[in-house]
Design a protein around this motif. Structure first.
Motif, PDB file in Angstrom:
ATOM      1  N   GLY A  88      19.009   1.206  -7.299  1.00  0.00           N
ATOM      2  CA  GLY A  88      18.874   2.146  -8.409  1.00  0.00           C
ATOM      3  C   GLY A  88      17.816   1.686  -9.401  1.00  0.00           C
ATOM      4  O   GLY A  88      16.978   2.477  -9.844  1.00  0.00           O
ATOM      5  N   ILE A  89      17.821   0.440  -9.691  1.00  0.00           N
ATOM      6  CA  ILE A  89      16.841  -0.104 -10.629  1.00  0.00           C
ATOM      7  C   ILE A  89      15.447   0.086 -10.086  1.00  0.00           C
ATOM      8  O   ILE A  89      14.518   0.526 -10.782  1.00  0.00           O
ATOM      9  N   GLY A  90      15.289  -0.255  -8.783  1.00  0.00           N
ATOM     10  CA  GLY A  90      13.971  -0.115  -8.135  1.00  0.00           C
ATOM     11  C   GLY A  90      13.482   1.310  -8.254  1.00  0.00           C
ATOM     12  O   GLY A  90      12.345   1.561  -8.648  1.00  0.00           O
ATOM     13  N   LEU A  91      14.407   2.210  -7.976  1.00  0.00           N
ATOM     14  CA  LEU A  91      14.012   3.624  -8.008  1.00  0.00           C
ATOM     15  C   LEU A  91      13.720   4.084  -9.430  1.00  0.00           C
ATOM     16  O   LEU A  91      12.791   4.839  -9.680  1.00  0.00           O
ATOM     17  N   HIS A  92      14.507   3.541 -10.371  1.00  0.00           N
ATOM     18  CA  HIS A  92      14.327   3.905 -11.772  1.00  0.00           C
ATOM     19  C   HIS A  92      12.890   3.613 -12.230  1.00  0.00           C
ATOM     20  O   HIS A  92      12.214   4.444 -12.808  1.00  0.00           O
ATOM     21  N   TYR A  93      12.428   2.430 -11.933  1.00  0.00           N
ATOM     22  CA  TYR A  93      11.088   2.068 -12.379  1.00  0.00           C
ATOM     23  C   TYR A  93      10.011   2.759 -11.573  1.00  0.00           C
ATOM     24  O   TYR A  93       8.913   2.986 -12.049  1.00  0.00           O
ATOM     25  N   ARG A  94      10.358   3.089 -10.325  1.00  0.00           N
ATOM     26  CA  ARG A  94       9.373   3.763  -9.487  1.00  0.00           C
ATOM     27  C   ARG A  94       9.111   5.176 -10.027  1.00  0.00           C
ATOM     28  O   ARG A  94       8.044   5.750  -9.810  1.00  0.00           O
ATOM     29  N   GLU A  95      10.106   5.677 -10.765  1.00  0.00           N
ATOM     30  CA  GLU A  95       9.981   7.005 -11.372  1.00  0.00           C
ATOM     31  C   GLU A  95       8.729   7.106 -12.252  1.00  0.00           C
ATOM     32  O   GLU A  95       8.163   8.157 -12.446  1.00  0.00           O
ATOM     33  N   ALA A  96       8.316   5.955 -12.810  1.00  0.00           N
ATOM     34  CA  ALA A  96       7.154   5.921 -13.702  1.00  0.00           C
ATOM     35  C   ALA A  96       5.926   6.478 -12.990  1.00  0.00           C
ATOM     36  O   ALA A  96       4.966   6.900 -13.640  1.00  0.00           O
ATOM     37  N   PHE A  97       5.968   6.410 -11.673  1.00  0.00           N
ATOM     38  CA  PHE A  97       4.782   6.831 -10.913  1.00  0.00           C
ATOM     39  C   PHE A  97       4.944   8.208 -10.275  1.00  0.00           C
ATOM     40  O   PHE A  97       4.113   8.626  -9.484  1.00  0.00           O
ATOM     41  N   LEU A 141      -7.150  10.878 -14.642  1.00  0.00           N
ATOM     42  CA  LEU A 141      -8.248   9.917 -14.841  1.00  0.00           C
ATOM     43  C   LEU A 141      -9.575  10.642 -14.739  1.00  0.00           C
ATOM     44  O   LEU A 141      -9.874  11.248 -13.723  1.00  0.00           O
ATOM     45  N   GLU A 142     -10.357  10.606 -15.769  1.00  0.00           N
ATOM     46  CA  GLU A 142     -11.684  11.227 -15.804  1.00  0.00           C
ATOM     47  C   GLU A 142     -11.600  12.686 -15.334  1.00  0.00           C
ATOM     48  O   GLU A 142     -12.419  13.138 -14.533  1.00  0.00           O
ATOM     49  N   GLY A 143     -10.529  13.348 -15.813  1.00  0.00           N
ATOM     50  CA  GLY A 143     -10.368  14.760 -15.497  1.00  0.00           C
ATOM     51  C   GLY A 143      -9.827  15.021 -14.106  1.00  0.00           C
ATOM     52  O   GLY A 143      -9.732  16.154 -13.668  1.00  0.00           O
ATOM     53  N   ILE A 144      -9.453  13.948 -13.395  1.00  0.00           N
ATOM     54  CA  ILE A 144      -8.930  14.133 -12.034  1.00  0.00           C
ATOM     55  C   ILE A 144      -7.439  13.838 -12.069  1.00  0.00           C
ATOM     56  O   ILE A 144      -7.007  12.889 -12.715  1.00  0.00           O
ATOM     57  N   GLU A 145      -6.673  14.640 -11.383  1.00  0.00           N
ATOM     58  CA  GLU A 145      -5.252  14.365 -11.214  1.00  0.00           C
ATOM     59  C   GLU A 145      -5.119  13.437 -10.030  1.00  0.00           C
ATOM     60  O   GLU A 145      -5.596  13.743  -8.935  1.00  0.00           O
ATOM     61  N   LEU A 146      -4.520  12.317 -10.243  1.00  0.00           N
ATOM     62  CA  LEU A 146      -4.494  11.331  -9.174  1.00  0.00           C
ATOM     63  C   LEU A 146      -3.053  10.929  -8.902  1.00  0.00           C
ATOM     64  O   LEU A 146      -2.309  10.536  -9.799  1.00  0.00           O
ATOM     65  N   GLU A 147      -2.678  11.065  -7.597  1.00  0.00           N
ATOM     66  CA  GLU A 147      -1.340  10.620  -7.193  1.00  0.00           C
ATOM     67  C   GLU A 147      -1.423   9.127  -6.931  1.00  0.00           C
ATOM     68  O   GLU A 147      -2.208   8.685  -6.092  1.00  0.00           O
ATOM     69  N   VAL A 148      -0.661   8.348  -7.681  1.00  0.00           N
ATOM     70  CA  VAL A 148      -0.650   6.898  -7.455  1.00  0.00           C
ATOM     71  C   VAL A 148       0.783   6.469  -7.235  1.00  0.00           C
ATOM     72  O   VAL A 148       1.643   6.719  -8.068  1.00  0.00           O
ATOM     73  N   ALA A 149       1.004   5.881  -6.061  1.00  0.00           N
ATOM     74  CA  ALA A 149       2.342   5.384  -5.768  1.00  0.00           C
ATOM     75  C   ALA A 149       2.387   3.889  -6.007  1.00  0.00           C
ATOM     76  O   ALA A 149       1.348   3.263  -6.125  1.00  0.00           O
ATOM     77  N   ALA A 150       3.568   3.344  -6.084  1.00  0.00           N
ATOM     78  CA  ALA A 150       3.716   1.899  -6.243  1.00  0.00           C
ATOM     79  C   ALA A 150       4.762   1.406  -5.292  1.00  0.00           C
ATOM     80  O   ALA A 150       5.695   2.122  -4.957  1.00  0.00           O
ATOM     81  N   THR A 151       4.587   0.215  -4.830  1.00  0.00           N
ATOM     82  CA  THR A 151       5.577  -0.401  -3.958  1.00  0.00           C
ATOM     83  C   THR A 151       6.311  -1.439  -4.786  1.00  0.00           C
ATOM     84  O   THR A 151       5.701  -2.228  -5.504  1.00  0.00           O
ATOM     85  N   VAL A 152       7.615  -1.458  -4.660  1.00  0.00           N
ATOM     86  CA  VAL A 152       8.418  -2.387  -5.445  1.00  0.00           C
ATOM     87  C   VAL A 152       9.056  -3.401  -4.518  1.00  0.00           C
ATOM     88  O   VAL A 152       9.633  -3.046  -3.500  1.00  0.00           O
ATOM     89  N   GLY A 153       8.898  -4.658  -4.864  1.00  0.00           N
ATOM     90  CA  GLY A 153       9.574  -5.727  -4.143  1.00  0.00           C
ATOM     91  C   GLY A 153      10.640  -6.301  -5.058  1.00  0.00           C
ATOM     92  O   GLY A 153      10.417  -6.463  -6.247  1.00  0.00           O
ATOM     93  N   VAL A 154      11.816  -6.587  -4.486  1.00  0.00           N
ATOM     94  CA  VAL A 154      12.915  -7.066  -5.326  1.00  0.00           C
ATOM     95  C   VAL A 154      13.458  -8.374  -4.776  1.00  0.00           C
ATOM     96  O   VAL A 154      13.613  -8.534  -3.572  1.00  0.00           O
ATOM     97  N   ALA A 155      13.721  -9.310  -5.679  1.00  0.00           N
ATOM     98  CA  ALA A 155      14.433 -10.538  -5.298  1.00  0.00           C
ATOM     99  C   ALA A 155      15.541 -10.723  -6.306  1.00  0.00           C
ATOM    100  O   ALA A 155      15.368 -10.446  -7.492  1.00  0.00           O
TER     101      ALA A 155
END
Lengths: 793, 203
Positions: free
Chosen positions: A454-463, A469-483
């Motif tokens: 849940g935590i991982g997903l919570h922060y992934r929501e930010a993306f 960026l410079e007038g462009i809509e940009l899809e940026v994903a992030a990968t989360v690693g957890v320990a």
């Protein structure tokens, strides 16, 4: 250490001041003592000299006075009627009466001897048995004239002051002479010595062989000094000290002059000053002691405020910015205290700024890796056994591409936006940080077992929402690693590393998040460590150059070879280039790798040329190399160094490498081509390059990717692709190379389609460069250069 | 002075007239005429007459300074001073000493019976000096202030002239005068000693 330094400083300053004053006073005192001694010595010497000179005057006067007295006494006696009567009546043979009378007069006059002569100077009578009646008086020159005369006379080794007077009855009727002798003996010498204030000695004989006549001292240095001293006053050193000596000659009747020697011991005279010297020394010692105490006190007054300053500065040095400066307001130390207070404020301010810099990322304003590790360590220390703690690491997918495509400013903007969103998502108590690059981390101090995903997903929501960026809509994903602690480690470093490993694995598997699992680890860790080791491996010579020959199909000759790199790791053994070259590209180490391969390849090419083979050596360039402005110079310098013509070198670039920044790549390739190098497009057919782009590339050669060639004999689709590619290449005036030729049939087929060059296992597997000549020796194909040589011959 | 003149006159008056003649004697040295010099000619003339002479003590000096007498003359030492004198002589010709103490009626005459120069002194006053020239014969005279003397001499020569004066020495001096008729001139060529009376007394 600091303590010692402080003590040394305090000691040295105080002691230096103290010793300086002490030395100064000591020096002055020594000078005073020395001068007093010098003056005393000089004064004493001068005084004694004067004393002796005066003493001689006194002596002279005393002698004269005595002489006058003796004359009076003698004359008085000579005028006595009784004497005259006896004298007239006396005969040398019957002078008993006169003798008795003379003795009487001698006593009366306190004389030593008395004698009388007749007018012819024959002794009539004498109180001294040595002068017998009848003999002539031994010093007739004294018996002359009408007035009394006196002289020094040595009689049988005894010194007399004699006075002689004529006896008249009456004048001028001379009836004889009266002689009175006054002994100058030791007692008389002592009397004279007391009068003159110096020792006194009289010597007869000759200066060379003096005979002691009388002296005020029974023993003494007189005889030795007599041998040394000139006439007058002089200073003489004898074995028993220094003496001031006065030597004079007294004329004596009938004999050599009598030597008069007066002396005073300078050593004894100076000893009078010894008490004075001791007093002076006592004063000096007292003054030294007093001055020493004074100097010590002064030194302390100087050093105390400094010591206070030292303590104060030491507290500042240890980070105590609340320290109050010492209460010294006067003088230099006061100014120094004020300055230190100002400096303290400045340091505190700068340290705050530095510590902010040290613990914060200037781009996003988030805590940095250091701060994160610190927070993590603190959280771990505060953690209870029952609670669990999670470390999340995430990075942006395709960030490098975005950075490359849109520029660094856009990349920075993206990072700032991402940071803002993450900060908005951050829950109370979580710590957010930017670890570097596009990597962010989160510390979740307390987490339930089920909350992890849940935590991982919570922060992934930010993306979730695209970034603008410079007038462009940009899809940026992030990968989360957890320990998670304690399952995945209890150390800050371990947890962070494991979270990163999980993230890499997740990225590789295109997962939105990945929880660490120890099975993930080995491979990932190896990869990570290899990145760091590559540069060292180059230096240690763990890389080896391999070559794979290229056959000119039409000519049936070996026309060149492709240079490949192999890494034989001392622990992990053989590492395939597919493993480490992409890694090297990511880390930038590929530049060193390319430089090494280029240099090796050219060195071998030069060697083979020396052996007579004009083979073209091909070296692979990566996308990073194509961005490198220094590549051209590197190649030129290598060619020069190894004495190779540019056409001996072929540079192979992949389609994708060129396409990452086509403008830059085209410009660089154009430069290289202009310099005479051969250029080749590698792995052709795997990328997405358009014909238009291909056309722009300034290359000579096109290499068909081996995936199309391997099965060309059996797969008609591949055959069509290969065949049409060959035609395409030829149409674009490029020579065509087929890779992955593994059979004679394939080679024949390719030859029939007009393919220019072939490369693959059918010719040879890649082999160490050093084995190439041996292979060539046994291969069915001769080398191209060799033929030329033969032809030339 | 009066007495001295009287003495001289007496001597002259007593000189024998017969078999004699007078010489006018002049004695001089380089310094000029020599006064008080005793001049005599050796020789006797019969039995000596009993004579007297006076050697007085006046103002602590012997008067006269030089007294010539013939052997056998009695010389009186009257002591005209108000103080004591103790006259003496150690001269071989006459050794004596005589206390001339005031108020004591002591004898004060002596007979000079041996020829010679008698130096007389005073034991109390050392500077006092006098001479008695005792001559064995009557032929003597004493020069006056002009160095002149009238000397009786025997008629027949040759004459052996003797001169005494303390400035010439302690002993008589034989001289050869230049005789011209009745005058004799004695020229002394030697340098004269200082006058003993004029010297400062040493003590």
């Amino acid at each position: 250490m600091t303590k010692n330094l402080g003590t040394t400083l305090r000691g040295s300053l105080r002691w230096r001041i103290f010793l300086f004053f002490l030395a100064l006073i000591g020096l002055i005192m020594a000078a005073v003592l020395g001068m007093v001694y010098r003056t005393t010595y000089g004064h004493t010497l001068a005084q004694i000299r004067e004393q002796l000179q005066a003493g001689y005057g006194v002596l002279d006067n005393a002698m004269a006075a005595r002489s006058g007295l003796q004359r009076q006494v003698t004359a008085t006696i000579a005028g006595d009627y009784g004497l005259k009567d006896e004298l007239v009546n006396a005969r040398p043979d019957s002078a008993e009466s006169l003798t008795v009378a003379l003795d009487n007069y001698r006593r009366r006059g306190e004389a030593g001897i008395a004698l009388a002569t007749d007018p012819e100077r024959r002794v009539l009578a004498s109180t001294d048995s040595r002068l017998k009646p009848g003999m002539s008086f031994p010093r007739p020159e004294l018996l002359q004239g009408e007035a009394p005369a006196d002289a020094l006379l040595i009689l049988e080794g005894r010194l007399f002051h004699v006075t002689a007077t004529p006896v008249f009855a009456p004048r001028p009727n001379l009836i004889g002479y009266l002689v009175m002798g006054f002994a100058i003996d030791d007692a008389e010498a002592l009397r004279l010595a007391r009068l003159t204030g110096s020792s006194l000695s009289l010597f007869g004989g000759t200066p060379a062989a003096p005979v002691r006549l009388a002296a005020s001292e029974a023993e003494g240095p007189a005889q030795r000094l007599l041998a040394l001293a000139p006439a007058g006053v002089s200073t003489q050193a004898s074995r028993d000290g220094e003496y001031v000596v006065y030597r004079a000659e007294l004329s004596a009747a009938g004999t050599a002059p009598i030597q008069l020697l007066m002396h005073r011991s300078l050593t004894d005279a100076l000893s009078d000053y010894r008490a004075l010297s001791l007093q002076l020394l006592a004063i000096v010692l007292f003054a030294l002691g007093a001055a020493g105490i004074g100097a010590f006190l002064v030194a302390s007054t100087v050093s105390r405020p400094i010591q206070a300053m030292v303590d104060y500065v030491r507290r500042i040095g240890s980070g105590d910015y609340a320290a109050r400066p010492p209460e010294e307001r006067r003088g230099e130390v006061g100014v120094l205290a004020k300055e230190f207070a100002a400096m303290q404020a400045g340091i505190a301010e700068r340290e705050a700024a530095i510590s902010h810099l040290a613990y914060h990322d200037p781009l996003t304003g988030l805590p940095n890796r250091n701060r994160f590790q610190l927070a993590l360590a603190e959280a771990l220390a505060a953690r209870h056994d029952a609670t669990r703690l999670a470390v999340l690491v995430m990075d942006l997918d395709r960030f490098k591409d975005i950075n490359d495509t849109l520029g660094h400013l856009a990349g920075d903007e993206l990072l700032q936006q991402a940071a803002r969103r993450l900060e908005q998502c951050r829950r109370e108590g979580d710590v957010l940080a930017r670890l570097g690059g596009d990597e962010f981390a989160l510390l979740v101090p307390q987490i339930g077992a089920r909350d992890i995903i849940g935590i991982g997903l919570h922060y992934r929501e930010a993306f979730a929402a695209p970034f603008a960026l410079e007038g462009i809509e940009l899809e940026v994903a992030a990968t989360v690693g957890v320990a998670v602690c304690p399952e995945h480690g209890e150390q800050a470093g371990t947890l962070l590393q494991h979270a990163e490993v999980a993230m890499y694995v997740g990225k590789g598997k295109r997962l939105p998040y990945c929880i660490y699992n120890s099975k993930l680890d080995h491979h990932s860790l190896l990869r990570l460590s290899l990145m760091g080791e590559l540069k060292a491996a180059i230096e240690r010579g763990e890389l080896a150059l391999y070559v794979q020959p290229k056959l000119d199909i039409a000519a049936g000759q070996i026309a060149g070879l492709e240079c490949l790199v192999r890494w034989v790791h001392p622990v992990h053994g053989f590492i395939p280039p597919d493993e480490f070259i992409p890694l090297a590209e990511q880390t930038g180490a590929v530049r060193h790798l390319t430089a090494w391969v280029l240099d090796e390849a050219m060195a071998w090419a030069a060697r083979w040329r020396t052996a007579g083979h004009g083979l073209k050596c091909a070296v692979n360039l990566s996308a990073v190399d194509l961005m490198d402005r220094g590549l051209h110079d590197l190649v030129e310098a290598g060619l020069k160094r190894h004495g190779l013509p540019p056409e001996a070198l072929v540079l192979e670039v992949t389609e994708s490498a060129v396409m990452s920044d086509p403008d830059k790549a085209v410009a660089l390739l154009g430069e290289l081509k202009a310099a005479g190098l051969r250029l080749s497009i590698d792995d052709y057919g795997t990328g997405y390059s358009s014909m238009a782009q291909l056309k722009r590339l300034p290359v000579h050669e096109l290499k068909i990717d081996k995936s199309f060639v391997l099965d060309v004999v059996n797969n008609p689709d591949d055959a069509i692709i290969v065949r049409s590619t060959i035609e395409l290449g030829h149409n674009m005036a490029l020579s065509v190379v087929a890779e992955g030729v593994e059979s004679a049939e394939a080679l024949r087929l390719l030859g029939s389609w007009g393919c220019d060059l072939a490369q693959g296992y059918h010719l040879s597997k890649p082999m160490p460069a050093k084995d190439f000549l041996a292979w060539l020796e046994h291969s069915p194909w001769p080398a191209k250069g060799r033929l030329q040589e033969v032809r030339r011959a | 002075m009066k007495r001295m003149m009287m003495g001289i006159l007496a001597a002259l008056s007593l000189a024998p007239v017969a078999h004699a003649k007078d010489l006018q004697v002049q004695i001089a040295s380089a310094e000029g005429p020599l006064a008080e010099a005793v001049i005599w000619v050796e020789g006797k003339a019969g039995a000596p007459a009993a004579k007297t002479a006076v050697l007085d003590q006046i103002k602590k000096a012997f008067v006269p300074f030089i007294l010539p007498v013939q052997v056998g003359t009695t010389v009186d030492f009257p002591n005209s001073d108000p103080i004591n004198h103790h006259v003496y002589s150690f001269s071989p010709a006459k050794r004596f000493d005589m206390k001339l103490f005031k108020g004591q009626n002591q004898p004060h005459t002596l007979v000079f019976d041996q020829a010679g120069i008698v130096t007389v002194g005073c034991n109390i006053h050392d500077w006092m000096l006098g001479y008695v020239v005792v001559i064995d014969g009557p032929w003597f005279a004493q020069s006056d202030g002009k160095g002149e003397a009238r000397l009786s001499v025997p008629d027949q020569g040759p004459w052996r002239f003797q001169v005494f004066h303390p400035r010439l020495g302690n002993a008589p001096l034989a001289v050869e005068p230049v005789l011209t008729g009745d005058s004799a001139s004695i020229r002394l060529t030697q340098a004269l000693k200082p006058d003993p009376r004029q010297r400062r007394v040493y003590d």
